[in-house]
Design a protein around this motif. Structure first.
Motif, mmCIF file in Angstrom:
data_model
loop_
_atom_site.group_PDB
_atom_site.id
_atom_site.type_symbol
_atom_site.label_atom_id
_atom_site.label_comp_id
_atom_site.label_asym_id
_atom_site.label_seq_id
_atom_site.Cartn_x
_atom_site.Cartn_y
_atom_site.Cartn_z
ATOM 1 N N LYS A 1 0.847 -1.192 0.000
ATOM 2 C CA LYS A 1 0.000 0.000 0.000
ATOM 3 C C LYS A 1 0.882 1.242 0.000
ATOM 4 N N PRO A 2 0.484 2.310 -0.627
ATOM 5 C CA PRO A 2 -0.757 2.448 -1.383
ATOM 6 C C PRO A 2 -0.637 1.794 -2.753
ATOM 7 N N TYR A 3 -1.667 1.042 -3.117
ATOM 8 C CA TYR A 3 -1.692 0.348 -4.402
ATOM 9 C C TYR A 3 -1.844 1.350 -5.545
ATOM 10 N N PRO A 4 -1.385 0.988 -6.742
ATOM 11 C CA PRO A 4 -1.574 1.876 -7.890
ATOM 12 C C PRO A 4 -3.055 1.996 -8.264
ATOM 13 N N ALA A 5 -3.377 3.052 -8.964
ATOM 14 C CA ALA A 5 -4.706 3.150 -9.571
ATOM 15 C C ALA A 5 -4.800 2.024 -10.606
ATOM 16 N N ARG A 6 -6.035 1.587 -10.887
ATOM 17 C CA ARG A 6 -6.149 0.419 -11.765
ATOM 18 C C ARG A 6 -7.547 0.301 -12.336
ATOM 19 N N GLU A 7 -7.626 -0.316 -13.504
ATOM 20 C CA GLU A 7 -8.897 -0.801 -14.017
ATOM 21 C C GLU A 7 -8.687 -2.225 -14.464
ATOM 22 N N THR A 8 -9.753 -3.012 -14.392
ATOM 23 C CA THR A 8 -9.746 -4.387 -14.885
ATOM 24 C C THR A 8 -10.917 -4.510 -15.848
ATOM 25 N N ILE A 9 -10.599 -4.927 -17.059
ATOM 26 C CA ILE A 9 -11.588 -4.953 -18.122
ATOM 27 C C ILE A 9 -11.675 -6.359 -18.690
ATOM 28 N N GLN A 10 -12.896 -6.857 -18.852
ATOM 29 C CA GLN A 10 -13.078 -8.144 -19.523
ATOM 30 C C GLN A 10 -13.126 -7.886 -21.020
ATOM 31 N N VAL A 11 -12.377 -8.709 -21.759
ATOM 32 C CA VAL A 11 -12.302 -8.565 -23.211
ATOM 33 C C VAL A 11 -12.693 -9.874 -23.885
ATOM 34 N N ALA A 12 -13.067 -9.794 -25.140
ATOM 35 C CA ALA A 12 -13.497 -10.986 -25.883
ATOM 36 C C ALA A 12 -12.324 -11.909 -26.207
ATOM 37 N N ASP A 13 -11.168 -11.331 -26.485
ATOM 38 C CA ASP A 13 -10.000 -12.128 -26.817
ATOM 39 C C ASP A 13 -8.759 -11.266 -26.637
ATOM 40 N N LEU A 14 -7.607 -11.931 -26.555
ATOM 41 C CA LEU A 14 -6.325 -11.245 -26.401
ATOM 42 C C LEU A 14 -5.328 -11.890 -27.361
ATOM 43 N N PRO A 15 -4.200 -11.209 -27.629
ATOM 44 C CA PRO A 15 -3.196 -11.793 -28.513
ATOM 45 C C PRO A 15 -2.794 -13.204 -28.053
ATOM 46 N N ALA A 16 -2.593 -14.082 -28.990
ATOM 47 C CA ALA A 16 -2.206 -15.485 -28.740
ATOM 48 C C ALA A 16 -3.237 -16.211 -27.877
ATOM 49 N N HIS A 17 -4.425 -15.653 -27.773
ATOM 50 C CA HIS A 17 -5.539 -16.244 -27.020
ATOM 51 C C HIS A 17 -5.204 -16.485 -25.550
ATOM 52 N N VAL A 18 -4.363 -15.584 -24.979
ATOM 53 C CA VAL A 18 -4.031 -15.679 -23.559
ATOM 54 C C VAL A 18 -5.242 -15.258 -22.731
ATOM 55 N N ASN A 19 -5.148 -15.440 -21.427
ATOM 56 C CA ASN A 19 -6.253 -15.119 -20.524
ATOM 57 C C ASN A 19 -6.091 -13.786 -19.816
ATOM 58 N N ILE A 20 -4.871 -13.228 -19.848
ATOM 59 C CA ILE A 20 -4.606 -11.979 -19.146
ATOM 60 C C ILE A 20 -3.485 -11.215 -19.833
ATOM 61 N N GLU A 21 -3.590 -9.894 -19.758
ATOM 62 C CA GLU A 21 -2.576 -8.984 -20.275
ATOM 63 C C GLU A 21 -2.591 -7.777 -19.345
ATOM 64 N N ILE A 22 -1.412 -7.290 -18.942
ATOM 65 C CA ILE A 22 -1.324 -6.150 -18.015
ATOM 66 C C ILE A 22 -0.327 -5.137 -18.536
ATOM 67 N N SER A 23 -0.718 -3.853 -18.509
ATOM 68 C CA SER A 23 0.201 -2.756 -18.814
ATOM 69 C C SER A 23 0.315 -1.870 -17.579
ATOM 70 N N MET A 24 1.379 -1.063 -17.521
ATOM 71 C CA MET A 24 1.608 -0.213 -16.350
ATOM 72 C C MET A 24 2.208 1.125 -16.735
ATOM 73 N N ILE A 25 1.973 2.101 -15.866
ATOM 74 C CA ILE A 25 2.640 3.391 -15.933
ATOM 75 C C ILE A 25 3.336 3.584 -14.596
ATOM 76 N N ALA A 26 4.602 3.968 -14.646
ATOM 77 C CA ALA A 26 5.367 4.196 -13.424
ATOM 78 C C ALA A 26 6.050 5.559 -13.509
ATOM 79 N N ILE A 27 6.441 6.077 -12.359
ATOM 80 C CA ILE A 27 7.201 7.309 -12.265
ATOM 81 C C ILE A 27 8.634 6.937 -11.895
ATOM 82 N N LYS A 28 9.567 7.370 -12.708
ATOM 83 C CA LYS A 28 10.978 7.034 -12.471
ATOM 84 C C LYS A 28 11.447 7.705 -11.173
ATOM 85 N N PRO A 29 12.048 6.900 -10.283
ATOM 86 C CA PRO A 29 12.499 7.481 -9.001
ATOM 87 C C PRO A 29 13.680 8.430 -9.172
#
Length: 126
Positions: free
Chosen positions: A98-126
């Motif tokens: 904590k504190p956890y990052p802001a986030r959204e989780t979205i259900q999609v019809a399909d993903l590349p290579a027919h995987v079940n999950i894909e995650i992207s991120m934005i970070a601030i360089k320390p």
């Protein structure tokens, strides 16, 4: 000016995009799949294993960019099946404090290579 990030500790992108881009003090990490660089295969035994591999790939890219999960301010999670949310969330949350990052989780019809999950991120360089 923007700088592309590349590490051999995460899968090579499947298209015309960078593993991550640094612009100023911001790090934009492209969505990652559960590719295991040691085997060259996708990890798809179950959503727990798949999420763990995605997080390991994200961690490798963040490290190459000079950051870590503590620097992530935003995550976008794409799930093929929202019934996997609880297990995915347990794995995902184990990589953060904590504190956890802001986030959204979205259900999609399909993903590349027919995987079940894909995650992207934005970070601030320390």
């Amino acid at each position: 000016m923007k700088t592309a990030i590349h590490t051999s500790n995460a899968p090579v992108p499947m298209g015309p995009f960078s593993q991550a881009i640094i612009k100023g003090n911001m790090i934009f990490v492209s969505a990652q799949l559960a590719g295991d660089i040691t085997t060259g295969q996708l990890v798809m035994q179950n959503i727990q294993a798949e999420t763990n591999q995605v997080m390991k790939n994200l961690e490798a890219i963040l490290k190459e960019a000079g950051a870590g999960f503590c620097d992530v301010v935003k995550s976008s999670i794409f799930l093929k099946n929202m019934n996997d949310f609880t297990v995915m969330n347990e794995v995902y949350s184990s990589y953060f404090e904590k504190p956890y990052p802001a986030r959204e989780t979205i259900q999609v019809a399909d993903l590349p290579a027919h995987v079940n999950i894909e995650i992207s991120m934005i970070a601030i360089k320390p």
